[in-house]
Scaffold this motif. Structure first.
Motif, PDB file in Angstrom:
ATOM      1  N   ALA A 147      35.200  47.643  42.943  1.00 44.92           N
ATOM      2  CA  ALA A 147      35.547  48.953  43.517  1.00 44.92           C
ATOM      3  C   ALA A 147      35.067  50.074  42.599  1.00 44.92           C
ATOM      4  CB  ALA A 147      37.058  49.050  43.738  1.00 44.92           C
ATOM      5  N   ALA A 148      35.201  49.854  41.308  1.00 52.63           N
ATOM      6  CA  ALA A 148      34.793  50.891  40.350  1.00 52.63           C
ATOM      7  C   ALA A 148      33.295  51.120  40.363  1.00 52.63           C
ATOM      8  CB  ALA A 148      35.260  50.498  38.946  1.00 52.63           C
ATOM      9  N   THR A 149      32.554  50.073  40.709  1.00 58.18           N
ATOM     10  CA  THR A 149      31.096  50.202  40.717  1.00 58.18           C
ATOM     11  C   THR A 149      30.523  50.366  42.120  1.00 58.18           C
ATOM     12  OG1 THR A 149      30.923  47.795  40.722  1.00 58.18           O
ATOM     13  CG2 THR A 149      30.803  48.882  38.584  1.00 58.18           C
TER      14      THR A 149
ATOM     15  N   THR B 280      44.714  44.125  50.193  1.00 57.38           N
ATOM     16  CA  THR B 280      43.521  44.604  49.484  1.00 57.38           C
ATOM     17  C   THR B 280      42.952  45.800  50.232  1.00 57.38           C
ATOM     18  OG1 THR B 280      43.001  42.304  48.951  1.00 57.38           O
ATOM     19  CG2 THR B 280      41.259  43.918  48.579  1.00 57.38           C
ATOM     20  N   GLY B 281      42.496  46.803  49.529  1.00 55.58           N
ATOM     21  CA  GLY B 281      41.789  47.887  50.184  1.00 55.58           C
ATOM     22  C   GLY B 281      40.558  47.342  50.891  1.00 55.58           C
TER      23      GLY B 281
ATOM     24  N   LYS C   8      44.524  36.269  39.599  1.00 54.15           N
ATOM     25  CA  LYS C   8      44.206  37.265  38.567  1.00 54.15           C
ATOM     26  C   LYS C   8      42.700  37.545  38.546  1.00 54.15           C
ATOM     27  CE  LYS C   8      45.312  39.337  34.419  1.00 54.15           C
ATOM     28  NZ  LYS C   8      45.707  38.789  33.129  1.00 54.15           N
TER      29      LYS C   8
ATOM     30  N   LEU D  89      37.871  42.333  42.143  1.00 57.20           N
ATOM     31  CA  LEU D  89      37.908  43.345  43.200  1.00 57.20           C
ATOM     32  C   LEU D  89      37.940  44.751  42.617  1.00 57.20           C
ATOM     33  CD1 LEU D  89      40.423  41.627  45.666  1.00 57.20           C
ATOM     34  CD2 LEU D  89      37.988  42.020  46.058  1.00 57.20           C
ATOM     35  N   ALA D  90      38.752  44.953  41.592  1.00 57.79           N
ATOM     36  CA  ALA D  90      38.844  46.296  41.013  1.00 57.79           C
ATOM     37  C   ALA D  90      37.542  46.688  40.316  1.00 57.79           C
ATOM     38  CB  ALA D  90      40.020  46.367  40.043  1.00 57.79           C
ATOM     39  N   SER D  91      36.919  45.735  39.627  1.00 59.28           N
ATOM     40  CA  SER D  91      35.634  46.034  38.974  1.00 59.28           C
ATOM     41  C   SER D  91      34.584  46.404  40.020  1.00 59.28           C
ATOM     42  CB  SER D  91      35.158  44.828  38.158  1.00 59.28           C
ATOM     43  OG  SER D  91      36.038  44.581  37.087  1.00 59.28           O
TER      44      SER D  91
ATOM     45  N   GLY E 179      37.776  50.983  50.474  1.00 60.38           N
ATOM     46  CA  GLY E 179      38.420  49.997  49.610  1.00 60.38           C
ATOM     47  C   GLY E 179      39.514  50.522  48.713  1.00 60.38           C
ATOM     48  N   LEU E 180      39.748  51.819  48.712  1.00 51.90           N
ATOM     49  CA  LEU E 180      40.778  52.385  47.843  1.00 51.90           C
ATOM     50  C   LEU E 180      42.070  52.613  48.631  1.00 51.90           C
ATOM     51  CD1 LEU E 180      38.663  55.130  46.003  1.00 51.90           C
ATOM     52  CD2 LEU E 180      38.918  52.714  45.418  1.00 51.90           C
TER      53      LEU E 180
ATOM     54  N   THR F 285      40.674  37.216  40.981  1.00 56.52           N
ATOM     55  CA  THR F 285      40.378  37.989  42.190  1.00 56.52           C
ATOM     56  C   THR F 285      40.702  39.458  41.977  1.00 56.52           C
ATOM     57  OG1 THR F 285      40.853  36.064  43.579  1.00 56.52           O
ATOM     58  CG2 THR F 285      40.917  38.229  44.644  1.00 56.52           C
ATOM     59  N   ALA F 286      41.865  39.704  41.382  1.00 54.18           N
ATOM     60  CA  ALA F 286      42.302  41.087  41.146  1.00 54.18           C
ATOM     61  C   ALA F 286      41.303  41.840  40.280  1.00 54.18           C
ATOM     62  CB  ALA F 286      43.691  41.091  40.502  1.00 54.18           C
ATOM     63  N   VAL F 287      40.868  41.197  39.216  1.00 56.74           N
ATOM     64  CA  VAL F 287      39.931  41.848  38.285  1.00 56.74           C
ATOM     65  C   VAL F 287      38.583  42.072  38.955  1.00 56.74           C
ATOM     66  CG1 VAL F 287      38.674  41.585  36.111  1.00 56.74           C
ATOM     67  CG2 VAL F 287      41.070  40.867  36.263  1.00 56.74           C
TER      68      VAL F 287
END
Lengths: 850, 99
Positions: A20-22, A78-79, A10, A16-18, A88-89, A12-14
């Motif tokens: 990616a957003a930045t 993972t992207g 979990k 990676l997405a954070s 990464g998307l 890791t998931a958070v």
């Protein structure tokens, strides 16, 4: 998953997405998953799992992914932030990259059909050993080859990984001396290919996906990117959000999800895009709003054969007009201007139905000298009875305005499959091609190929005449003129047009007599017509390579073993080739060993090395085509004939793994291999420009800093192409245009995505999108079953007035993924006379309540 | 339990409201907002359910794109039947994502 593992996953998931957003995902992934052995692999091992590099195989975007496996099974995807195509998307089809390997009905053992009368049913296939299946395939191929080699064929794919496509082409062209090999990319990309070759004398775009991030105006021509290229469309939307001044013009024959967010939508009558593009060019020329320096420095003008009719008859290609369609002659700029003159906004409006003021508005945008414009197109342009001409007409506009080969500026033909470029086009698995843009019809090209394949000089002269293109192949099979067909990585029994004819449902029943081999991962409609089914390893169950639409080559590493007895396609090919070439010689040497002996031991029935070593060995031979200095004889032919083979230069194999993909031409600079983002554009190689290509073959100091060094006289061709109508026009008997295409959930024929329950539930059936006014005229309601009938066949389908697309009156749309609906029963196989790509967008039909 | 993370893009004027709406989906947790991008995780029993939830995001007003960043499916019994009972027990005692 225990709690500590769960917490880790979990977190890791958070993270990676954070990241990616930045925009910092690359840093994070790099820290989390250090490479353990960069010289051999990008593989890393953390917490009992192994991470390998992959490439999504669900559309033409070519998105990179990182694949994690544990105990022999995939556990996460993972992207890949280091793959420049997607940064990464992934789109939500990424949920199924792992699951797609584990369908309950995976083919895991060879199957043989003993009774051909069971073709077209779910019955009749029995399990067999590999030896029995391979012996049977080889026996039929060899007897056909010895009897009459015009009666055999291979139908490949834009999903066939690069080294397999290369070896298949080498077996067919050098081993069997046959050009009857073509890919399913003929159905989606051929018009783009011929357009590129005619205009630039080299295939594939000058620009790259990065142009999306820098342009000022998007123009989509016959492209529903929101559904067919979701990650690239995401990038388009991000660009529009980042700058409210960015504009988007969508030209289409029906409203789509892509139209929904466009600033202006130009809905045109099918086929009339030719006239619209010419009207834009006419405006630019007539008002002297073109780029005069660019025209003077870079362009030559031509016109070609016109009034070329359509390929209704099987003998069209050899007919008087059919044999002249490629002819062009030089004209002056003034003559070109004269040819454009009839294309006023009013005339284009009359043909297209688009208000003249809207065409003028778009023309005025192209006339803005400092505005960067990116044209994007797909099947609406390519699957067109004048598909090659429409490619020309888009290039004409961008060439006249000099908006090409610079960041944010360019005409960009998108691809439909993950390696339509890498395999079909770059390897050259077409019936008229050799690797690296070379043509069978050109003597220097054959000599060059012979040098690299170590063949006696003149050996390939037997294949100087192109073989059967795809439609010709299936027409001849239906006529009973093909005895052997091997298909791989495709599902022709759903994707080909005119299936009423090709599946033997009419008076042409050749499919029942031909010996058909299908290499597959799941049962499909095509396997129902197979005499032998060969179970294949899928995606990361083997190592492979894709080349996407922005010239990016990327490797996907093997992560897990295939199930049961499923095998790598390359192994199947080697085993069949070994049997067929047994006792044959080339130049006095064993034929098989001459072609494949470097990486395959025929006595051991196995490769000489690991999948990595085998892929590397094949790649090193293949990349010699674009690195002539690796072969003394080839280097001399390259120099003597000015082939400029370095224009498509490829790097050593491991560079693609270490760098997570590279866009060609790739140049070695001080020991580092650097990609090219903008071909022909002068500037620093480190910044993505084509410094070394321009230096070697081009000129510095030309207009807009570009030099088209691969074009004849270094000048691309602006070829005048007029409006000529669709092959069929609506009439009283068949009053509607039927347009077919793809929707987000299902990729192509759904052979993979329809096995995913949720995707299938999201889009469970094909619907016929129809205008409410047409429904009213026909007396049908939303949800009624209707029968769609063309001159070629018919199918039943549910009508919808609230579907994904909103066609104007007189046009209906249906996706082609559903084999139970099989819309291609009614779609004609009329093709662009130049590219031989079928027009899937304009079959005339009538519609009645079922 | 399948755990995935996504970056959901929105129109700039709708980001806050979209984030609230996304958090209302079962198994969805909103972790962060960066400009017009919302960082979320989905926890669901299977990949199919995860996909179903993510696909539904497009109906949230203002949502323009849904980007999948990471998905772990080692506990999806439809992909890996061997993990079935053990993972169910672990899931029962775990912190299911915020609503």
């Amino acid at each position: 998953m225990d709690l500590s593992r769960r917490t880790f996953v979990k977190a890791t998931a958070v993270a990676l997405a954070s990241a990616a957003a930045t925009g910092t995902l690359s840093t994070l992934v790099g820290c989390a998953q250090p490479s353990t052995n960069a010289t051999d692999s990008a593989t890393s091992q953390v917490s009992g799992t192994t991470t390998t590099v992959g490439v999504c195989r669900f559309c033409g975007c070519g998105c990179g992914v990182l694949v994690e496996s544990k105990d022999g099974r995939l556990v996460s995807v993972t992207g890949d932030p280091d793959n420049g195509s997607n940064l990464g998307l992934n789109c939500i089809k990424g949920y199924y990259l792992g699951k797609i390997l584990y369908g309950e009905d995976r083919l895991t053992t060879p199957l043989i059909r003993d009774d051909s009368s069971t073709k077209g049913t779910t019955e009749g296939l029995r399990e067999a050993t590999w030896d029995e299946a391979l012996d049977l395939v080889a026996e039929n191929l060899k007897s056909t080859w010895k009897n009459d080699k015009s009666r055999l064929a291979f139908w490949g794919s834009g999903q066939q990984p690069i080294v397999e496509g290369y070896c298949t082409s080498k077996f067919w062209k050098a081993g069997l001396l046959s050009n009857n090999i073509d890919p399913n990319a003929r159905l989606c990309m051929a018009s783009a290919v011929v357009g590129f070759m005619n205009v630039f004398q080299t295939d594939e775009p000058a620009g790259c996906y990065h142009d999306i991030d820098e342009t000022d105006v998007f123009v989509t021509w016959g492209a529903n990117m929101a559904e067919a290229h979701p990650i690239l469309y995401s990038r388009v939307e991000a660009r529009k959000l980042a700058d409210p001044d960015v504009r988007h013009y969508d030209l289409s024959t029906l409203y789509t999800r892509t139209s929904a967010n466009a600033d202006k939508v130009l809905i045109f009558n099918p086929g009339s895009d030719l006239a619209i593009a010419n009207a834009i060019a006419n405006y630019l020329v007539e008002n002297e709003l073109y780029d005069k320096d660019f025209v003077a420095d870079h362009l030559q003008f031509k016109q070609g054969t016109e009034n070329i009719g359509n390929s209704f008859e099987d003998g069209y290609d050899a007919s008087d007009i059919g044999s002249k369609v490629d002819a062009v002659e030089p004209i002056t700029f003034e003559q070109y201007a004269e040819r454009l003159k009839p294309y006023t906004f009013e005339y284009a409006s009359e043909i297209s139905g688009v208000p003249a003021k809207d065409i003028q508005e778009l023309a005025e945008v192209f006339a803005e000298p400092d505005t960067k414009i990116l044209s994007l197109w797909t099947m609406g342009v390519n699957q067109h009875n004048r598909g090659t001409w429409m490619n020309h007409n888009i290039y004409n506009i961008h060439l006249l305005t000099g908006k090409i080969a610079q960041p944010g500026n360019g005409p960009f033909s998108l691809t439909g499959q993950p390696t339509a470029c890498g395999t079909a086009r770059e390897v050259g698995t077409f019936s008229h091609r050799l690797p690296a843009d070379l043509l069978v019809a050109q003597e220097p090209h054959r000599r060059y190929t012979e040098a690299i394949w170590n063949l006696p000089e003149g050996y390939l002269d037997d294949i100087q005449k192109p073989g059967y293109h795809t439609v010709k192949m299936f027409r001849e099979m239906s006529n009973g003129n093909l005895d052997f067909l091997w298909s791989a990585h495709n599902n022709w029994a759903v994707s080909m047009p005119n299936l009423t004819r090709f599946l033997g449902k009419g008076d042409k029943t050749g499919i029942m007599d031909a010996f058909i081999v299908v290499s597959e991962v799941y049962p499909t409609l095509s396997t129902q017509y197979a005499n032998v089914v060969l179970p294949a390893a899928m995606w990361v169950e083997r190592e492979g390579q894709f080349g996407n639409g922005e010239r990016r080559t990327a490797v996907f590493e093997k992560a897990v073993d295939p199930p049961g007895d499923a095998k790598w396609d390359l192994w199947m090919l080697m085993e069949v080739a070994k049997r067929v070439l047994d006792g044959e010689t080339i130049g006095g040497n064993d034929a098989f060993d001459t072609l494949f002996g470097e990486w395959y031991d025929k006595d051991a029935a196995d490769f000489k090395g690991t999948p990595r070593e085998v892929s590397r060995a094949i790649w090193e031979e293949y990349r010699t085509f674009s690195n002539p200095d690796l072969n003394e004889k080839a280097a001399a032919i390259n120099k003597e004939n000015k082939l400029k083979m370095e224009a498509k230069q490829l790097a050593p194999y491991d560079e693609y793994i270490d760098n997570h993909g590279l866009t060609w031409p790739v140049r070695e600079v001080n020991g580092t291999w650097l990609p090219t983002l903008w071909r022909f554009s002068d500037g620093n190689q480190e910044d993505g420009f084509d410094e070394y290509g321009v230096e070697q073959y081009g000129d510095h100091g030309k207009a807009n800093g570009v030099s088209f060094y691969k074009s004849a006289d270094k000048k691309p061709s602006v070829v005048f192409r007029p409006y000529e109508p669709p092959a069929e026009m609506p009439d009283g008997d068949y009053p509607f245009y039927l347009c077919t295409g793809r929707l987000l959930e299902h990729w192509h024929t759904g052979s993979m995505t329809r096995r995913v329950e949720e995707l299938d539930r999201a889009l469970p059936e094909a619907l016929l999108d129809i205008n409410p006014a047409d429904c009213e005229k026909l007396g049908i309601q939303d949800g009624d079953m209707v029968t769609v009938t063309s001159r070629y066949g018919q199918f039943n389908i549910k009508a919808s007035t609230a579907g994904r697309t909103s066609p104007p009156e007189g046009v209906v749309f249906a996706p082609f993924f559903a084999e139970e609906t099989l819309v291609n029963l009614a779609v004609h196989e009329i093709y662009c006379p130049l590219s031989k790509e079928p027009d899937f967008k304009k079959t005339c039909v009538n519609i009645t309540k079922a | 339990m399948v755990i995935s993370s996504l970056v959901v893009e929105t129109t700039p004027d709708a980001t806050e409201a979209a984030a609230v709406a996304l958090a209302g989906f079962e198994g969805v947790e909103v972790h962060d907002i960066h400009g017009y991008k919302v960082v979320v995780t989905i926890e669901a029993e299977t990949l199919d359910e995860s996909h179903d939830i993510a696909a539904a995001f497009i109906a949230v007003p203002g949502v323009t794109n849904i980007n999948l960043i990471y998905v772990n499916f080692e506990d999806d019994p439809t992909v890996n039947p061997a993990c079935g009972a053990a993972s169910e027990a672990a899931d029962a005692s775990s912190d299911r994502g915020a609503r």
